[in-house]
Scaffold this motif. Structure first.
Motif, PDB file in Angstrom:
ATOM      1  N   LEU A  71       6.213  92.040  23.962  1.00 38.54           N
ATOM      2  CA  LEU A  71       6.151  93.171  24.882  1.00 38.54           C
ATOM      3  C   LEU A  71       7.199  93.021  25.979  1.00 38.54           C
ATOM      4  N   GLN A  72       7.363  91.812  26.485  1.00 42.43           N
ATOM      5  CA  GLN A  72       8.366  91.577  27.524  1.00 42.43           C
ATOM      6  C   GLN A  72       9.772  91.837  26.993  1.00 42.43           C
ATOM      7  N   GLU A  73      10.005  91.453  25.744  1.00 38.69           N
ATOM      8  CA  GLU A  73      11.323  91.675  25.151  1.00 38.69           C
ATOM      9  C   GLU A  73      11.591  93.159  24.952  1.00 38.69           C
ATOM     10  N   LEU A  74      10.538  93.907  24.550  1.00 37.52           N
ATOM     11  CA  LEU A  74      10.666  95.351  24.377  1.00 37.52           C
ATOM     12  C   LEU A  74      11.080  96.019  25.682  1.00 37.52           C
ATOM     13  N   LEU A  75      10.507  95.557  26.790  1.00 35.89           N
ATOM     14  CA  LEU A  75      10.725  96.178  28.097  1.00 35.89           C
ATOM     15  C   LEU A  75      11.698  95.375  28.961  1.00 35.89           C
ATOM     16  N   GLN A  76      12.537  94.602  28.340  1.00 36.30           N
ATOM     17  CA  GLN A  76      13.447  93.717  29.067  1.00 36.30           C
ATOM     18  C   GLN A  76      14.353  94.476  30.029  1.00 36.30           C
ATOM     19  N   ALA A  77      14.796  95.673  29.633  1.00 37.34           N
ATOM     20  CA  ALA A  77      15.741  96.431  30.463  1.00 37.34           C
ATOM     21  C   ALA A  77      15.107  96.972  31.733  1.00 37.34           C
ATOM     22  N   THR A  78      13.779  96.919  31.849  1.00 33.74           N
ATOM     23  CA  THR A  78      13.141  97.363  33.087  1.00 33.74           C
ATOM     24  C   THR A  78      13.430  96.406  34.239  1.00 33.74           C
ATOM     25  N   LYS A  79      13.738  95.154  33.901  1.00 35.97           N
ATOM     26  CA  LYS A  79      14.052  94.116  34.899  1.00 35.97           C
ATOM     27  C   LYS A  79      12.902  93.921  35.891  1.00 35.97           C
ATOM     28  N   VAL A  80      11.693  93.917  35.346  1.00 33.07           N
ATOM     29  CA  VAL A  80      10.514  93.725  36.192  1.00 33.07           C
ATOM     30  C   VAL A  80      10.215  92.244  36.370  1.00 33.07           C
ATOM     31  N   LYS A  81       9.281  91.946  37.253  1.00 30.56           N
ATOM     32  CA  LYS A  81       8.765  90.590  37.441  1.00 30.56           C
ATOM     33  C   LYS A  81       7.368  90.558  36.822  1.00 30.56           C
TER      34      LYS A  81
END
Length: 364
Positions: A157-167
């Motif tokens: 899931l983190q890889e899917l949303l990597q471009a969000t640049k969240v913490k």
């Protein structure tokens, strides 16, 4: 080919879609939304590859993202539990409360489907699919709720949303609901109550609400949030919000008594304690929590002044989150509050406007 299904293409959903598209341009994205105009916009601007009715598109997805109000997320989770889904699909949501969502996801999990509760702590004054942006969540905390999901699922899931640049922050559902109840849900109730009470107080005064500016607008800004969304949030986190409201009312009762008794020491302590705690807030101390960055400038009180500024910023590709006229007086300059999502945008705007001889009053 990896397929992502997302239901809800409003501000949050469309921002996630933009981030996914940016990081994974080859992924197939299937969208779903109740608003026909939203669906048309998403297709026209290639945010999604296909639009499907309701949850039908979820059956072929590798990732399912539910980005609708909490009550709808709960209904969809129950429906998904009775649908044929891919065995290795990862289901997640972005709802603002988590305990009831996790409970609704149990039938899905009992079938062996991975569910990860999620909640990005970011937003905007703007709403809808047109307001979405890939960097909306940059540097914001994104809660992932502790469940029985395997560690690889969290990483996927983190890889899917990597471009969000969240913490990313792993947290329990109970802790999450307590935390957001106090720092998000309660403030929204307070802001709405203050606006309503002020409106009623000035019901017979034509000047009352017109004069409400500066501090009043700042403290009540979140009262402009979507009523449908916040009705759903309050109903899904009701027990916690009621407890926190009672504690807040108790604090008001204390200061009320201090004022009645003319207790200078207690009144001073009330403000001193708040100032001390508030002054400790900020990105450096809280791990870059998202914030808004304001710039206050003098503008001539004449037709076209505001348009000139907004056009100047737009021409230089500097994005505004919000704009307020804090003070306009006859024969005197007005005070314009410009709000930016990122500090770098504010710095660029300040430099540009200063070069154009605008007077910067202060920065917040």
């Amino acid at each position: 080919m990896t397929t992502v299904f997302i239901k809800g293409l409003g501000l949050i959903g469309s921002s996630l879609v933009r981030a996914i598209r940016k990081q994974h341009p080859a992924y197939k994205i299937i969208g779903c939304d109740t608003e026909k105009e939203t669906c048309s916009y998403a297709l026209e601007h290639k945010l999604v590859d296909h639009i499907t009715a309701d949850l039908i598109g979820a059956q072929t997805a590798d990732f399912i993202i539910l980005a609708t109000p909490v009550d709808e997320i709960i209904k969809d989770l129950r429906q998904l539990a009775n649908m044929p889904l891919k065995r290795d699909v990862i289901v997640t949501d972005v709802g603002s409360t988590k305990q009831k969502v996790l409970k609704a996801a149990l039938p899905l999990q009992n079938k062996g489907i991975t569910f990860i509760g999620g909640h990005p702590m970011a937003g905007s004054h703007k709403t809808g699919v047109t307001a979405g942006r890939a960097d909306l969540f940059e540097n914001a905390f994104y809660f992932m709720i502790k469940t029985n999901a395997a560690d690889p699922a969290y990483l996927q899931l983190q890889e899917l949303l990597q471009a969000t640049k969240v913490k990313w922050l792993l947290i329990s559902a109970e802790e999450h609901d307590q935390l957001v109840g106090q720092i998000s849900h309660l403030p929204h109730v307070i802001a709405a109550a203050l606006v309503n009470q002020t409106q009623n107080f000035f019901a017979d005064s034509p000047l009352g609400m017109r004069m409400a500016a500066g501090g009043f607008k700042s403290i009540t800004r979140i009262a402009s949030s979507d009523p449908t969304m916040w009705s759903s949030i309050l109903q899904s986190n009701s027990a916690i919000i009621v407890q926190q409201l009672e504690r807040y009312i108790n604090e008001l009762n204390k200061i009320e008594q201090a004022i009645v008794q003319n207790d200078h020491e207690q009144i001073f302590s009330f403000f001193e304690s708040a100032k001390h705690s508030r002054d400790k807030l900020g990105p450096k101390k809280l791990g870059q929590l998202p914030d808004f960055f304001d710039l206050f400038i003098n503008i001539p009180d004449r037709i076209g002044s505001i348009a000139s500024i907004t056009q100047l910023l737009a021409f230089n590709k500097i994005s505004l989150v919000n704009i307020h006229i804090l003070e306009i007086r006859e024969d005197i300059d007005g005070v314009l509050q410009l709000t930016f999502m990122r500090e770098e945008d504010r710095l660029k705007a300040e430099k540009l406007l200063t070069q154009k001889n605008y007077v910067v009053l202060r920065r917040d």
